[in-house]
Design a protein around this motif. Structure first.
Motif, short mmCIF file in Angstrom:
data_model
loop_
_atom_site.label_atom_id
_atom_site.label_comp_id
_atom_site.label_asym_id
_atom_site.label_seq_id
_atom_site.Cartn_x
_atom_site.Cartn_y
_atom_site.Cartn_z
N SER A 1 29.75 63.32 7.57
CA SER A 1 29.79 62.16 6.67
C SER A 1 30.21 60.93 7.48
O SER A 1 30.75 61.05 8.58
CB SER A 1 30.79 62.39 5.54
N ARG B 1 22.25 62.15 0.77
CA ARG B 1 23.26 61.58 -0.12
C ARG B 1 23.76 62.66 -1.07
O ARG B 1 23.00 63.44 -1.62
CB ARG B 1 22.67 60.43 -0.92
N ASP B 2 25.08 62.69 -1.22
CA ASP B 2 25.73 63.57 -2.19
C ASP B 2 26.72 62.72 -2.97
O ASP B 2 27.82 62.45 -2.50
CB ASP B 2 26.44 64.72 -1.47
N LYS C 1 28.39 59.54 -3.87
CA LYS C 1 28.58 58.30 -3.11
C LYS C 1 28.64 58.55 -1.61
O LYS C 1 28.61 57.61 -0.82
CB LYS C 1 29.87 57.61 -3.56
N GLN C 2 28.72 59.81 -1.21
CA GLN C 2 28.86 60.18 0.20
C GLN C 2 27.50 60.28 0.88
O GLN C 2 26.56 60.84 0.33
CB GLN C 2 29.57 61.53 0.28
N TYR D 1 25.62 61.66 4.33
CA TYR D 1 25.78 62.57 5.46
C TYR D 1 24.65 62.32 6.46
O TYR D 1 23.50 62.12 6.07
CB TYR D 1 25.73 64.02 4.99
N GLY E 1 32.65 58.97 6.84
CA GLY E 1 34.11 59.02 7.00
C GLY E 1 34.54 59.96 8.12
O GLY E 1 35.46 59.64 8.88
N GLU E 2 33.89 61.11 8.22
CA GLU E 2 34.20 62.05 9.30
C GLU E 2 33.91 61.43 10.66
O GLU E 2 34.71 61.55 11.60
CB GLU E 2 33.39 63.34 9.15
N THR F 1 19.42 61.22 6.86
CA THR F 1 20.55 61.13 5.94
C THR F 1 20.33 61.98 4.71
O THR F 1 19.19 62.29 4.34
CB THR F 1 20.79 59.67 5.49
#
Length: 104
Positions: A43, A75-76, A78-79, A81, A45-46, A73
């Motif tokens: 993600s 999407r899950d 709002k995330q 990946y 963030g990661e 990409t």
């Protein structure tokens, strides 16, 4: 020795594709991002936590990689990946790792 005539048109296409990959690898932030993605999907963030690359730089570099077709990409909610989009890039990065990142 016999001369071999190579078909230049397919070579031009391949050279253009290889140039795009190599230009991306020539940027330290993009190289680090791609190296992390050899370990699997991550993600945003990661990636930010792992590499200490902050917004907006992270988004800019991921955008370049996405535009150039090196990452895909998913999407899950709002995330978002990211993962490598081309197995050839994984092979190239593995080779770079063996040449430059392992202890001698």
């Amino acid at each position: 020795m016999k001369n071999i005539t190579l078909d230049i048109d397919p070579m031009r296409e391949s050279a253009a594709e290889a140039t795009t990959v190599l230009q991306n690898l020539a940027n330290a932030n993009r190289l680090l991002l791609l190296c992390q993605l050899t370990q699997g999907e991550r993600s945003v963030g990661e990636l930010e936590d792992l590499l200490d690359i902050h917004q907006p730089t992270l988004s800019q570099q991921l955008g370049v990689l996405r535009t150039d077709g090196l990452v895909s990409t998913r999407r899950d909610g709002k995330q978002i990946y990211y993962s490598l989009a081309d197995e050839r890039v994984r092979v190239l990065l593995t080779t770079i790792y063996k040449l430059y990142c392992t202890t001698k």
